[in-house]
Scaffold this active site. Structure first.
Site, PDB file in Angstrom:
ATOM      1  N   SER A  96     114.141  29.824 -51.239  1.00 37.17           N
ATOM      2  CA  SER A  96     115.467  29.768 -51.813  1.00 37.17           C
ATOM      3  C   SER A  96     116.748  30.672 -51.532  1.00 37.17           C
ATOM      4  O   SER A  96     116.390  31.714 -51.084  1.00 37.17           O
ATOM      5  CB  SER A  96     115.298  29.925 -53.311  1.00 37.17           C
TER       6      SER A  96
HETATM    7  N1  SAH Z   1     109.486  30.371 -53.754  1.00 32.20           N
HETATM    8  C1  SAH Z   1     109.576  30.127 -52.268  1.00 32.20           C
HETATM    9  C2  SAH Z   1     110.204  28.951 -52.252  1.00 32.20           C
HETATM   10  C3  SAH Z   1     109.199  27.836 -51.443  1.00 32.20           C
HETATM   11  S1  SAH Z   1     109.875  26.079 -51.220  1.00 32.20           S
HETATM   12  C4  SAH Z   1     110.132  31.318 -51.549  1.00 32.20           C
HETATM   13  O1  SAH Z   1     110.531  31.889 -51.901  1.00 32.20           O
HETATM   14  O2  SAH Z   1     110.032  30.980 -50.376  1.00 32.20           O
HETATM   15  C5  SAH Z   1     108.672  25.531 -52.620  1.00 32.20           C
HETATM   16  C6  SAH Z   1     107.376  25.578 -52.273  1.00 32.20           C
HETATM   17  O3  SAH Z   1     106.421  24.857 -53.086  1.00 32.20           O
HETATM   18  C7  SAH Z   1     106.661  24.995 -50.740  1.00 32.20           C
HETATM   19  O4  SAH Z   1     106.188  25.968 -49.979  1.00 32.20           O
HETATM   20  C8  SAH Z   1     105.862  23.822 -51.228  1.00 32.20           C
HETATM   21  O5  SAH Z   1     104.774  23.585 -50.343  1.00 32.20           O
HETATM   22  C9  SAH Z   1     105.199  24.222 -52.389  1.00 32.20           C
HETATM   23  N2  SAH Z   1     104.597  23.073 -53.258  1.00 32.20           N
HETATM   24  C10 SAH Z   1     105.229  21.911 -53.476  1.00 32.20           C
HETATM   25  N3  SAH Z   1     104.332  21.454 -54.429  1.00 32.20           N
HETATM   26  C11 SAH Z   1     103.401  22.129 -54.906  1.00 32.20           C
HETATM   27  C12 SAH Z   1     102.060  22.120 -55.673  1.00 32.20           C
HETATM   28  N4  SAH Z   1     101.790  21.091 -56.371  1.00 32.20           N
HETATM   29  N5  SAH Z   1     101.398  23.142 -55.828  1.00 32.20           N
HETATM   30  C13 SAH Z   1     101.750  24.411 -54.952  1.00 32.20           C
HETATM   31  N6  SAH Z   1     102.893  24.210 -54.150  1.00 32.20           N
HETATM   32  C14 SAH Z   1     103.475  23.349 -53.915  1.00 32.20           C
END
Ligand code: SAH
Length: 231
Positions: free
Chosen positions: A79
């Site tokens: 993000s």
């Molecule tokens: N907070 C992270 C943002 C990652 S983007 C950072 O600082 O980098 C969002 C993430 O959520 C992705 O890696 C995606 O694979 C994960 N995601 C999506 N659905 C999910 C679920 N049901 N359970 C766990 N992770 C999930």
């Protein structure tokens, strides 16, 4: 995009020296985060200390402090710094708090949270990201982080209730399992909406009463799972 981020982009993709990353972090706070209204000194200190450039691919390190999201592989993104600040501040964390994070991704948001609370339980559904983030938490000594590879839409019942829950992917609805696992009092931050655009919701539980407030228009990757979007 701010002048700052375009300057950073022009520098080239060569890694910066360590001091320059500290300078880039300070500028990130002063130019992107504080002017947009994130002023909690603990949140700013945490974001001023976590080396965001180590959470992105080597080739993108010089852009890590720019005013935008960046790819982290597997079709996912880290993000934008301001959104990390906004979501973290909204949680109102205290040192004794236990936090659940859904969507570990690069682990950057997790690392910021880990500076502000007692323990972070973080769930990621994609193995390559889970493995990479877990390795980084060990290397950087973020010792109060516990990781799990799973569908986070059903939460982590074994460690519930959580004082705060943060979801960093966007779902079509508020997953009911997460609401159940939120402590009373407790605060959850989650983007909710359709695939193109969402509202960043702050959900509060207090004396059994649930209140919701939307604080920003956002665009996140999809929350995929039993209480999210179908794969
Ligand atoms: N907070 C992270 C943002 C990652 S983007 C950072 O600082 O980098 C969002 C993430 O959520 C992705 O890696 C995606 O694979 C994960 N995601 C999506 N659905 C999910 C679920 N049901 N359970 C766990 N992770 C999930």
């Amino acid at each position: 995009m701010s002048a700052n981020s375009s300057n950073l982009k022009r520098i080239s993709s060569r890694p910066l020296k360590r001091n320059n990353y500290a300078t880039a972090r300070a500028r990130m706070l002063e130019e992107q985060i504080i002017p947009r209204g994130v002023t909690d000194s603990q949140v700013l200190a945490a974001m001023g200390s976590v080396p965001r450039h180590l959470f992105v691919e080597d080739a993108l390190q010089s852009q890590a402090y720019g005013d935008y999201a960046l790819p982290i592989g597997s079709g996912q993104t880290i993000s934008q710094p301001y959104i990390v600040g906004l979501m973290t501040e909204a949680l109102n964390l205290r040192p004794e708090h236990i936090v659940l994070e859904i969507g570990t991704g690069s682990g950057y948001q997790t690392a910021v949270l880990s500076q502000l609370c007692a323990k972070v339980y973080t769930v990621e559904r994609l193995k390559p990201l889970f493995v990479k983030a877990r390795r980084l938490f060990d290397q950087l000594h973020y010792l109060n982080v516990v990781c799990k590879l799973d569908d986070g839409t059903i939460g982590w019942p074994a460690y519930a209730p959580f004082d705060a829950i943060i979801v960093t992917a966007a779902g079509p609805v508020l997953p009911s399992a997460l609401l159940t696992q939120l402590a009373d009092p407790g605060t959850m931050v989650i983007p909710v909406g359709n695939r193109q655009s969402q509202k960043l919701m702050v959900v509060r539980k207090c004396d059994g009463v649930i209140s919701e407030e939307d604080i920003e228009d956002v665009r996140f990757v999809r929350l995929i799972g039993r209480q999210g979007w179908q794969p």
